[in-house]
Write an enzyme that holds these catalytic residues in place. Structure first.
Site, mmCIF file in Angstrom:
data_model
loop_
_atom_site.group_PDB
_atom_site.id
_atom_site.type_symbol
_atom_site.label_atom_id
_atom_site.label_comp_id
_atom_site.label_asym_id
_atom_site.label_seq_id
_atom_site.Cartn_x
_atom_site.Cartn_y
_atom_site.Cartn_z
ATOM 1 N N GLY A 34 6.052 -13.143 15.631
ATOM 2 C CA GLY A 34 7.082 -12.608 17.005
ATOM 3 C C GLY A 34 8.518 -12.799 16.231
ATOM 4 O O GLY A 34 9.732 -12.350 16.607
ATOM 5 N N GLY A 35 8.314 -13.322 15.384
ATOM 6 C CA GLY A 35 10.064 -13.850 14.461
ATOM 7 C C GLY A 35 10.613 -12.556 14.383
ATOM 8 O O GLY A 35 10.016 -11.460 14.154
ATOM 9 N N ASN A 102 -1.608 -14.976 14.288
ATOM 10 C CA ASN A 102 -0.283 -15.790 14.251
ATOM 11 C C ASN A 102 0.514 -15.450 15.392
ATOM 12 O O ASN A 102 1.723 -14.685 15.529
ATOM 13 C CB ASN A 102 -0.383 -15.695 12.412
ATOM 14 N N ARG A 182 12.857 -7.811 5.868
ATOM 15 C CA ARG A 182 13.000 -8.676 7.604
ATOM 16 C C ARG A 182 14.348 -8.369 8.321
ATOM 17 O O ARG A 182 14.304 -8.169 9.452
ATOM 18 C CB ARG A 182 12.584 -10.283 7.810
ATOM 19 N N HIS A 263 4.202 -22.980 9.564
ATOM 20 C CA HIS A 263 4.035 -21.743 10.524
ATOM 21 C C HIS A 263 3.084 -20.623 9.642
ATOM 22 O O HIS A 263 2.457 -20.327 10.494
ATOM 23 C CB HIS A 263 4.825 -21.100 11.601
ATOM 24 N N TRP A 264 3.593 -20.252 8.788
ATOM 25 C CA TRP A 264 2.896 -19.562 8.337
ATOM 26 C C TRP A 264 1.757 -19.249 6.850
ATOM 27 O O TRP A 264 1.816 -19.472 5.721
ATOM 28 C CB TRP A 264 3.991 -18.509 7.302
#
Length: 289
Positions: A34-35, A102, A182, A263-264
């Site tokens: 959700g970034g 994720n 992004r 986190h990825w």
């Protein structure tokens, strides 16, 4: 990629859901985090081809992101996303699919399995959201994510700091091109006006927070879905302690934690991730009593 991606848009409940596809075989749905500026294909660019060797890989942009319709139900975001993804399966005439999620997508995948377990074959959860979120203060990484659209507003510098400082273990590994891609997505006027992920507020904020903590859902301990939990030991967004917590609650879950991983995991440890997931999905004997 050696497999050709096809792209199309599906209407679910009056909303447009963009989805990319590759490969053939049992359906596997990849749900992104959700970034700011996230999308399905950018989040899983290093995994789609490997999985498409054996599976029909579906990579949607979840509502609020990418080329899908914007706006989600802020009072029950995980439920809203789960409903949209289930609706996508309905429109594609897919009765059962494996789900890989994720972070935010992990929470959506888990909620979908809790609400309709018969629609999910196996679950792979990577540092999923909604795990123990009411049991401590937000992490620095989560604060950075939630603060992207507040204060001075979105900027490339804020996004680069979030991705390089919190998403991955080695910030220098993220190319400028990915940041640029992004950032462009994150400043879509519709997204800026209504960010899909923000701090719960208003008179029902506490109720929303509790609803978003999936470890407080009594159905979790009864969920029989075979589940692989992957968590980076150096995750700065969702606490790694969530891995053992989730494994201890779920009856058919295995946990793998890796060092030098943030986190990825699917991006920075792509080969390892692809190996773990490929073996888990193909093994018909796992978790059989």
């Amino acid at each position: 990629m050696t497999n050709t991606l096809t792209e199309h848009t599906v209407t679910v409940g009056g909303r447009k859901i963009f989805v990319a596809e590759a490969g053939s075989g049992p359906a596997v749905v990849l749900l992104h985090g959700g970034g700011p500026g996230a999308s399905g294909v950018t989040n899983y660019s290093r995994n789609i081809d490997a999985l498409a060797q054996r599976y029909r890989v579906l990579v949607p942009d979840m509502p609020g992101y990418g080329r899908s319709s914007k706006g989600i139900d802020k009072s029950d975001p995980f439920g809203c996303l789960a409903d949209a993804m289930r609706g996508l399966l309905d429109e594609l005439s897919i009765s059962t699919a494996h789900l890989i999620g994720n972070s935010y997508g992990g929470a959506a995948a888990l909620r979908l399995a809790l609400d309709t377990p018969g629609r999910v074959g196996k679950l792979v959860l990577m540092g999923p959201g909604g795990i123990g979120t009411t049991r401590g203060l937000p992490t620095a990484g989560l604060n950075s994510l939630l603060g992207y659209y507040t204060g001075t507003g979105p900027s490339r510098e804020k996004l680069a700091a979030f991705i390089r400082n919190y998403l991955v273990y080695e910030g220098d590994s993220v190319p400028d091109e990915l940041i640029d891609l992004r950032y462009a997505a994150s400043i879509d006027p519709e997204v800026v006006a209504d960010p899909p992920l923000s701090r719960p507020s208003g008179p029902f904020a506490l109720r929303t927070l509790w609803r978003m903590d999936l470890t407080r859902d009594s159905r979790l301990a009864a969920l029989q879905t075979p589940t692989l939990i992957l968590w980076g030991r150096d995750d700065k967004v969702n606490r790694p302690s969530g891995g053992p917590m989730l494994q201890n609650i779920m009856p058919n879950a295995e946990l793998v934690m890796t060092s030098r991983t943030g986190h990825w995991m699917q991006w920075e440890r792509a080969d390892l991730f692809n190996q773990f997931v490929g073996e888990f999905l193909s093994d018909s004997t796992v978790f059989r009593p």
